[in-house]
Each structure stands twice: as C-alpha cells, then as structure tokens.
Design a protein around this motif. Structure first.
Motif, PDB file in Angstrom:
ATOM      1  N   ILE A 152     -41.305 -33.953  24.713  1.00 30.81           N
ATOM      2  CA  ILE A 152     -42.709 -33.620  24.478  1.00 30.81           C
ATOM      3  C   ILE A 152     -43.037 -34.037  23.050  1.00 30.81           C
ATOM      4  O   ILE A 152     -42.372 -33.619  22.106  1.00 30.81           O
ATOM      5  N   LEU A 153     -44.084 -34.857  22.901  1.00 25.35           N
ATOM      6  CA  LEU A 153     -44.417 -35.382  21.582  1.00 25.35           C
ATOM      7  C   LEU A 153     -45.475 -34.575  20.854  1.00 25.35           C
ATOM      8  O   LEU A 153     -45.435 -34.450  19.634  1.00 25.35           O
ATOM      9  N   ASN A 154     -46.442 -34.044  21.611  1.00 25.22           N
ATOM     10  CA  ASN A 154     -47.490 -33.243  20.966  1.00 25.22           C
ATOM     11  C   ASN A 154     -48.237 -32.484  22.046  1.00 25.22           C
ATOM     12  O   ASN A 154     -48.001 -32.677  23.245  1.00 25.22           O
ATOM     13  N   GLY A 155     -49.145 -31.594  21.627  1.00 29.62           N
ATOM     14  CA  GLY A 155     -49.879 -30.815  22.602  1.00 29.62           C
ATOM     15  C   GLY A 155     -51.031 -30.059  21.975  1.00 29.62           C
ATOM     16  O   GLY A 155     -51.207 -30.044  20.756  1.00 29.62           O
ATOM     17  N   LEU A 156     -51.834 -29.442  22.835  1.00 33.27           N
ATOM     18  CA  LEU A 156     -52.922 -28.577  22.394  1.00 33.27           C
ATOM     19  C   LEU A 156     -53.219 -27.576  23.501  1.00 33.27           C
ATOM     20  O   LEU A 156     -52.871 -27.789  24.666  1.00 33.27           O
ATOM     21  N   VAL A 157     -53.852 -26.471  23.129  1.00 34.07           N
ATOM     22  CA  VAL A 157     -54.117 -25.384  24.063  1.00 34.07           C
ATOM     23  C   VAL A 157     -55.617 -25.227  24.252  1.00 34.07           C
ATOM     24  O   VAL A 157     -56.384 -25.232  23.285  1.00 34.07           O
ATOM     25  N   LEU A 158     -56.043 -25.088  25.517  1.00 32.99           N
ATOM     26  CA  LEU A 158     -57.436 -24.888  25.876  1.00 32.99           C
ATOM     27  C   LEU A 158     -57.534 -23.643  26.753  1.00 32.99           C
ATOM     28  O   LEU A 158     -57.218 -23.699  27.933  1.00 32.99           O
ATOM     29  N   GLN A 159     -57.912 -22.537  26.168  1.00 29.67           N
ATOM     30  CA  GLN A 159     -58.036 -21.288  26.922  1.00 29.67           C
ATOM     31  C   GLN A 159     -56.773 -21.035  27.757  1.00 29.67           C
ATOM     32  O   GLN A 159     -55.745 -20.699  27.204  1.00 29.67           O
ATOM     33  N   ASN A 160     -56.828 -21.258  29.073  1.00 30.90           N
ATOM     34  CA  ASN A 160     -55.659 -20.954  29.907  1.00 30.90           C
ATOM     35  C   ASN A 160     -54.876 -22.205  30.300  1.00 30.90           C
ATOM     36  O   ASN A 160     -54.091 -22.167  31.244  1.00 30.90           O
ATOM     37  N   ARG A 161     -55.071 -23.301  29.590  1.00 24.35           N
ATOM     38  CA  ARG A 161     -54.333 -24.532  29.882  1.00 24.35           C
ATOM     39  C   ARG A 161     -53.720 -25.104  28.617  1.00 24.35           C
ATOM     40  O   ARG A 161     -54.253 -24.928  27.521  1.00 24.35           O
ATOM     41  N   MET A 162     -52.600 -25.779  28.798  1.00 25.10           N
ATOM     42  CA  MET A 162     -51.986 -26.527  27.715  1.00 25.10           C
ATOM     43  C   MET A 162     -51.874 -27.987  28.131  1.00 25.10           C
ATOM     44  O   MET A 162     -51.412 -28.298  29.230  1.00 25.10           O
ATOM     45  N   LEU A 163     -52.327 -28.886  27.263  1.00 26.61           N
ATOM     46  CA  LEU A 163     -52.189 -30.316  27.492  1.00 26.61           C
ATOM     47  C   LEU A 163     -51.052 -30.822  26.624  1.00 26.61           C
ATOM     48  O   LEU A 163     -51.052 -30.617  25.403  1.00 26.61           O
ATOM     49  N   LEU A 164     -50.079 -31.482  27.250  1.00 29.70           N
ATOM     50  CA  LEU A 164     -48.933 -32.029  26.539  1.00 29.70           C
ATOM     51  C   LEU A 164     -48.869 -33.532  26.745  1.00 29.70           C
ATOM     52  O   LEU A 164     -49.131 -34.026  27.845  1.00 29.70           O
ATOM     53  N   VAL A 165     -48.506 -34.268  25.705  1.00 28.24           N
ATOM     54  CA  VAL A 165     -48.197 -35.688  25.857  1.00 28.24           C
ATOM     55  C   VAL A 165     -46.682 -35.830  25.746  1.00 28.24           C
ATOM     56  O   VAL A 165     -46.047 -35.314  24.826  1.00 28.24           O
ATOM     57  N   THR A 166     -46.100 -36.520  26.737  1.00 28.46           N
ATOM     58  CA  THR A 166     -44.653 -36.566  26.886  1.00 28.46           C
ATOM     59  C   THR A 166     -44.201 -37.994  27.160  1.00 28.46           C
ATOM     60  O   THR A 166     -45.011 -38.908  27.284  1.00 28.46           O
ATOM     61  N   GLU A 167     -42.886 -38.147  27.302  1.00 32.12           N
ATOM     62  CA  GLU A 167     -42.360 -39.478  27.609  1.00 32.12           C
ATOM     63  C   GLU A 167     -42.661 -39.904  29.037  1.00 32.12           C
ATOM     64  O   GLU A 167     -42.462 -41.061  29.398  1.00 32.12           O
ATOM     65  N   VAL A 168     -43.165 -38.982  29.873  1.00 30.83           N
ATOM     66  CA  VAL A 168     -43.594 -39.339  31.224  1.00 30.83           C
ATOM     67  C   VAL A 168     -45.085 -39.049  31.394  1.00 30.83           C
ATOM     68  O   VAL A 168     -45.569 -38.779  32.487  1.00 30.83           O
ATOM     69  N   GLY A 169     -45.827 -39.134  30.318  1.00 31.20           N
ATOM     70  CA  GLY A 169     -47.274 -39.035  30.377  1.00 31.20           C
ATOM     71  C   GLY A 169     -47.827 -37.655  30.088  1.00 31.20           C
ATOM     72  O   GLY A 169     -47.186 -36.808  29.462  1.00 31.20           O
ATOM     73  N   ILE A 170     -49.036 -37.417  30.569  1.00 27.02           N
ATOM     74  CA  ILE A 170     -49.757 -36.175  30.302  1.00 27.02           C
ATOM     75  C   ILE A 170     -49.321 -35.093  31.281  1.00 27.02           C
ATOM     76  O   ILE A 170     -49.228 -35.324  32.486  1.00 27.02           O
ATOM     77  N   LYS A 171     -49.049 -33.924  30.738  1.00 32.11           N
ATOM     78  CA  LYS A 171     -48.757 -32.759  31.562  1.00 32.11           C
ATOM     79  C   LYS A 171     -49.802 -31.693  31.270  1.00 32.11           C
ATOM     80  O   LYS A 171     -50.171 -31.464  30.117  1.00 32.11           O
ATOM     81  N   VAL A 172     -50.258 -31.032  32.326  1.00 33.43           N
ATOM     82  CA  VAL A 172     -51.192 -29.914  32.196  1.00 33.43           C
ATOM     83  C   VAL A 172     -50.472 -28.656  32.667  1.00 33.43           C
ATOM     84  O   VAL A 172     -50.062 -28.558  33.822  1.00 33.43           O
ATOM     85  N   LEU A 173     -50.289 -27.708  31.761  1.00 35.02           N
ATOM     86  CA  LEU A 173     -49.616 -26.454  32.104  1.00 35.02           C
ATOM     87  C   LEU A 173     -50.660 -25.345  32.205  1.00 35.02           C
ATOM     88  O   LEU A 173     -51.527 -25.202  31.334  1.00 35.02           O
ATOM     89  N   ASN A 174     -50.580 -24.570  33.245  1.00 33.03           N
ATOM     90  CA  ASN A 174     -51.438 -23.407  33.400  1.00 33.03           C
ATOM     91  C   ASN A 174     -50.799 -22.221  32.697  1.00 33.03           C
ATOM     92  O   ASN A 174     -49.643 -21.875  32.965  1.00 33.03           O
ATOM     93  N   LEU A 175     -51.528 -21.606  31.796  1.00 32.58           N
ATOM     94  CA  LEU A 175     -51.016 -20.469  31.040  1.00 32.58           C
ATOM     95  C   LEU A 175     -51.526 -19.166  31.638  1.00 32.58           C
ATOM     96  O   LEU A 175     -52.686 -19.055  32.018  1.00 32.58           O
ATOM     97  N   ASP A 176     -50.648 -18.199  31.684  1.00 28.58           N
ATOM     98  CA  ASP A 176     -51.014 -16.880  32.189  1.00 28.58           C
ATOM     99  C   ASP A 176     -51.829 -16.160  31.130  1.00 28.58           C
ATOM    100  O   ASP A 176     -51.356 -15.891  30.027  1.00 28.58           O
ATOM    101  N   LYS A 177     -53.045 -15.830  31.431  1.00 26.29           N
ATOM    102  CA  LYS A 177     -53.915 -15.177  30.437  1.00 26.29           C
ATOM    103  C   LYS A 177     -53.372 -13.829  29.988  1.00 26.29           C
ATOM    104  O   LYS A 177     -53.720 -13.348  28.927  1.00 26.29           O
ATOM    105  N   SER A 178     -52.527 -13.240  30.808  1.00 24.59           N
ATOM    106  CA  SER A 178     -51.996 -11.926  30.435  1.00 24.59           C
ATOM    107  C   SER A 178     -50.898 -12.011  29.412  1.00 24.59           C
ATOM    108  O   SER A 178     -50.479 -11.011  28.852  1.00 24.59           O
ATOM    109  N   GLU A 179     -50.381 -13.242  29.128  1.00 23.86           N
ATOM    110  CA  GLU A 179     -49.270 -13.365  28.196  1.00 23.86           C
ATOM    111  C   GLU A 179     -49.742 -13.199  26.770  1.00 23.86           C
ATOM    112  O   GLU A 179     -50.862 -13.553  26.421  1.00 23.86           O
TER     113      GLU A 179
END
Length: 344
Positions: free
Chosen positions: A317-344
């Motif tokens: 994972i090279l870099n990332g940013l957080v948008l409310q309940n999602r995280m966008l990551l740029v990686t060696e296999v492209g863009i990943k979108v992670l869903n974040l649990d709002k309760s965390e």
C-alpha cells in the motif's frame, strides 16, 4: 519516498549547483497508453482535490480521475514515465512528478496534461511535489534533486542548499566549490540524500529522506535547517497528528513520534516490520500507517499505539485517504476501497 518503482517493495519510491533549466522539454517521449484496467495497475499516490474529486497516479504515466471514489477514468497523458506524486492547488490546477525528472501540469482539472520537464538521461526520479499557490511550487527527488518554480511551472530552477548536506560533508563541499567547481558539481549527486517526501505544516515546510534525513524551512524552501538525525534508515513520510504531534515513518516498520515539533523523537513500537510508505489521518482523530506486505495500522490515541488492519493479500500500500465510512488506498494492484465500520 523512495519510489524507484519495484512492485511490492517500497523503497518503491527512489546535483549540481543552482541553475535555471533553460532547455526545452525532451520531445522523445510517447503518450501513455489508455488501458481498460489502469485502476488495477501499480498506483503510487492519491489526492482528494475537493469533496468528490479524486486524482491518483502511478506506473507508465497513468493518471486516474474520479468524481465519487468508486468509478475511475484514465486521463490522456503525453508521456509514459512512472509517476510518484500528484498535487492540486484547486480543482483546475495540478502537477504530477516522476521518473525522468518528469513534471506534468494540468489547468483543466486533469482532463489534459502538459509536459513541463522531462530529462530521461540519466533517469533520476522526482518523488514529491507541493505548491503553495498556482505560481510557487517545489519538486524534490532522488540524489538531492530539488526544483522550484515561481511561474506555475513554465520554468523550473534546480537548486542546491549546502545546509542540506550532512555536517561532516559541508566543509569538504565548501572547499571543493572554491578550488574545483567541476568536481564540486559532480560530487553533489553522491553526497546529497534522496529527498523522499515534502510535508506542509502551516507556514513550515518539512522534508524527509534517506539515512535519517529530516529538514524544515520557514520560508517555503528558500532556506533550510537540517535537523538532528534520530534514525539512520530512510524516512518515507511525515505527518501532523490530530493532537499536533509529528509522526515519521520509514524502513522496516520504524515509527517515530515528536511532541515538540521535531526537536526530540521517541520510537513507537508496532507489531509489523514491513517498510512503511505513508501516514495519514481522518476527521475522527484516527491515524493510519500504510506500507509493504499489505500493512495497514490504525491508532485511536494520536499515534501512541496501533492496531493491525492489514490486508490479507499482502500487496504493498503506497498511500491512502479516509472519506467518512470509506478508505481509498493506492496499492501495487491498483485502487482499493475499504468499507469502515462507523462504530469503530
């Protein structure tokens, strides 16, 4: 950093005295290919330009645009150099830098890009770029590369700062500058460290690099103070935490924290030993570390301790940013979108 692009390895991202770059850009470059799966290729940096506008860059001149963080469109780019960093000052004006000391610029929100600089011989990569407004910018990279512009990138000046050399080298360089200017110029690229990342913190500009290099400037890079080294390995990112601490990350899982603006540093123990490429935070006060081997760590106490959220696929994972309940990551296999649990 730092980003000599080798997939899965984040040392992924790897001078002459001041001179004005008067040469016209090299015209031997070829346009990047439009690829149907470009969003799944190696990507190295991502920026949130505005609320729903995102830009990511990566290998082979790939620049991707999104208006929602889910759907991505590849922009038309005039060269195929690997790109390592991108920065926008507003929704229209942005710059990207990478290998071949390449600098690209857009004035239409990334729809089209123009080459401002391209020096393929030798291939010395630029690793980061920052603009404080549409006119004044800095691009830095491997082997002490340091360029500035005061006209939006229409011209770039390469500069050398004796204060960025290690203390043991300064006297030698000053003597050489007086006695043998030609040798002085050739020595700079071997003595200066790789400059891996810029970080703007209000009116202060920080820069980190290899061999524990860290420096700061109070006048947007016109002069620099090289700070005392606290670690002899490469540093790849620096970030101001939500509670106003500083976090520096680098090789082999090394994390350092400062509560006095970098005057002293304490090591933060983490469970991972993979190289860390970036550190970022969200509006909820969480701090994240991203690195090789799928490393993704989260702190809820301002970077004092971290829990493991690493990706099972083990992809860097090279870099990332957080948008409310999602995280966008740029990686060696492209863009990943992670869903974040709002309760965390």
């Amino acid at each position: 950093m730092k980003k000599l692009i080798l997939a899965g390895n984040s040392a992924l991202l790897l001078a002459m005295a001041s001179q004005v770059i008067a040469d016209e850009p090299d015209l031997r470059y070829q346009a990047a290919y439009i690829m149907p799966l470009a969003e799944k290729s190696l990507l190295t940096d991502i920026r949130q330009v505005s609320g729903n506008f995102f830009v990511a860059v990566g290998e082979r001149g790939h620049i991707l645009l999104s208006r929602n963080g889910n759907d991505w469109q590849q922009a038309s780019v005039p060269l195929q150099s690997n790109l390592n960093a991108v920065y926008f000052v507003d929704e229209q004006h942005g710059w990207a830098v990478g290998h071949d000391a390449a600098i690209l610029a857009t004035t239409d929100g990334g729809s089209s890009w123009q080459v401002q600089q391209f020096f393929p011989e030798p291939d010395k990569p630029l690793l980061d770029v920052y603009f404080r407004n549409r006119q004044h910018g800095i691009a830095v990279g491997a082997y002490g590369l340091f360029y500035t512009t005061t006209d939006g990138g229409n011209s770039w000046e390469q500069s050398f700062f004796i204060e960025l050399a290690a203390e043991d080298d300064k006297e030698y360089l000053l003597d050489l500058q007086e006695t043998d200017p030609d040798s002085y110029r050739s020595e700079l690229s071997s003595i200066l460290p790789h400059f891996n990342r810029l970080f703007a913190d209000g009116n202060t500009l920080y820069m980190v690099g290899e061999a524990g290099f860290i420096a700061k400037s109070a006048d947007f890079g016109n002069s620099w103070l090289r700070m005392e080294e606290f670690y002899n390995g490469s540093l790849f990112d620096l970030h101001r935490t939500p509670e106003m601490g500083l976090l520096a990350v680098g090789l082999r899982g090394n994390v350092f924290r400062s509560d006095d603006n970098g005057q002293s540093w304490q090591q933060v123990e983490i469970s991972e030993s993979a190289t860390l490429n970036s550190v970022f935070s969200d509006n909820a006060g969480n701090v994240y570390l991203a690195g090789n081997a799928g490393t993704l760590l989260q702190s809820r106490d301002d970077g004092l301790t971290f829990t493991d959220r690493s990706e099972a696929d083990g992809k860097a994972i090279l870099n990332g940013l957080v948008l409310q309940n999602r995280m966008l990551l740029v990686t060696e296999v492209g863009i990943k979108v992670l869903n974040l649990d709002k309760s965390e």
